[in-house]
Scaffold this motif. Structure first.
Motif: not given
Length: 441
Positions: A95-101, A172-183, A214-222
């Motif tokens: 679901v797009g979570l990342k691991v800090d090595v 990689l701070d500041g990069w958009a996580n387009r794999d992240l499936n917040v929903g 879906g991955p990489g999207k979020f609805d802040a105005e919902l």
């Protein structure tokens, strides 16, 4: 004659002495004053604090994600006192979570490299949380029990370089996580009543909306207007934007809203559900923001306030994150040089995307009609316009498409859109060169 040579020898010696004195004087002038040193110390402290806040601070939002949604119970699963099968490392990466090595001890690194870690066991996820190795997620433990969970800024606005394995690497701070499936992540929560109550819909409807992102999207105005879908039936969610290269950029997010610290406060309090203060009287407008107006989101106060004191350093750190340079070999330099001319002249791109920020100094907003698209997303924001998005580091967030909702699959699609909308008359070669230039930024 001897006297003459004596004077001739003295002149260069005096000249050297004068020049040396001038240099010494310049050095004195360049020496840092007490105030200069204080400024440098303050800047370094804010940078360090801001980095820590961006990466580690939950602003107390574990009270929502843990206590209210009970998301931690789904993560640990029934075997460890929660519910369901639990979330394995493989599922978390899925679901797009990342691991800090860099947060992993040598023993675990060795086991990962040799394939001796069971990525299908939720116990592995609990261990990663215990090590603070999941980017943007913090586990709270009572003894060995995962008792709550919180999220951080880095969840959406950081990724990793995949140096160890896909989804596992250096931050990689500041990069958009387009794999992240917040929903999908929110849908794991055993208790979604906070959303059903706020939106005044049933749980099935909430899950349907979350699944549509879906991955990489979020609805802040919902949670402001309740508009989960566009008129064409597609999700109203927008792509997660990068958080680098913002120095000198005025209004923030796809549709403006406000400055970087305004949006940081907005997200920390209204989206992450941290405990802080947020004030924006525009949200009193019940015709545009019916849910926000009813919920009182225009003026939120919490005691203690765990957000406001951190906004200056967080802002400072974000402005210090540079847009990453395009990797060598990722674009054609010769074509990019030609594309730069197209960008600045015939293509008219630099009219709005003004170097070096590649956005407009001042009020960098445009109507939907000006840029040739529909106004649905713009109308969900106070100014009802779209922001001129900065272009540096564009190559890092190509996944998911371009524009706020990813409607253009490629950069060539974007170029074709403006060529048609503005009647630019670009040739195929000029379009191709322009794309190479955009890839080089």
């Amino acid at each position: 004659m001897k006297q003459y040579w004596k004077y001739m020898l003295v002149i260069p010696v005096l000249t050297v002495s004068v020049l040396a004195g001038t240099a010494f004087s310049d050095d004195n002038h360049r020496r840092l004053t007490k105030l200069d040193k204080q400024i440098n110390k303050q800047a370094q402290q804010m940078l360090d604090d801001g980095r820590e806040i961006f990466r580690r601070d939950t602003f107390g939002d574990e009270a929502f994600w843990g206590d209210t949604l009970k998301l931690h119970r789904a993560i640990k699963g029934a075997r460890f006192g929660g519910v369901g099968p639990g979330v394995s490392p493989k599922a978390a990466l899925g679901v797009g979570l990342k691991v800090d090595v860099d947060a992993l001890p040598a023993g675990i690194l060795s086991s990962l490299k040799s394939g001796r870690v069971n990525l299908d066991d939720p116990a592995g996820t609990l261990e990663l949380l215990r090590l603070n190795a999941v980017v943007g997620v913090k586990g709270f433990f009572t003894g060995n029990d995962l008792s709550s969970i919180g999220i951080q800024c880095a969840l959406c606005h950081s990724t990793v370089d995949n140096s160890l394995a896909p989804g596992i690497g250096h931050r990689l701070d500041g990069w958009a996580n387009r794999d992240l499936n917040v929903g999908a992540i929110i849908s794991l929560a055993p208790d979604l009543s906070a959303f059903t109550t706020l939106l005044e819909v049933d749980e099935d409807t909430v899950r349907k909306v979350l699944a549509s992102w879906g991955p990489g999207k979020f609805d802040a105005e919902l949670v402001l207007d309740g508009k989960a879908f566009r008129p064409d039936g597609k999700s109203a969610a927008t792509l997660i934007p990068p958080a680098f290269g913002l120095a000198g950029v005025n209004l923030h997010t796809w549709t403006g809203w406000g400055s970087v610290p305004h949006w940081n406060a907005f997200v920390a309090v209204l989206e992450m559900h941290g405990k802080g203060t947020f004030f924006d009287p525009r949200l009193k407008d019940a015709s545009q923001f019916p849910i926000a107006a009813k919920a009182g989101f225009d003026d939120v106060r919490n005691e203690p306030d765990l957000v406001s004191s951190k906004l200056p350093s967080l802002h400072f750190y974000q402005l210090a994150i540079p847009a990453p340079k395009a990797p060598q070999g990722s674009f054609n330099p010769s074509a990019a040089a030609s594309g730069k001319q197209v960008f600045e002249d015939k293509g008219q791109c630099a009219t709005c995307h003004v170097p070096p920020t590649y956005s407009e100094p001042g009020w960098n907003m445009h109507t939907a009609e000006e840029i040739g698209i529909d106004d649905f997303q713009a109308n969900r924001s106070p100014d009802m316009r779209y922001r001129t998005s900065p272009l540096k580091g564009l190559w890092t967030h190509t996944k998911g498409g371009f524009y706020h909702d990813g409607r253009f699959a490629s950069l060539l699609d974007v170029v074709n859109h403006y060529n048609d909308h503005l009647k630019l008359g670009l040739t195929d070669q000029e379009k191709a060169d322009l794309v190479e230039y955009l890839k080089s930024l």
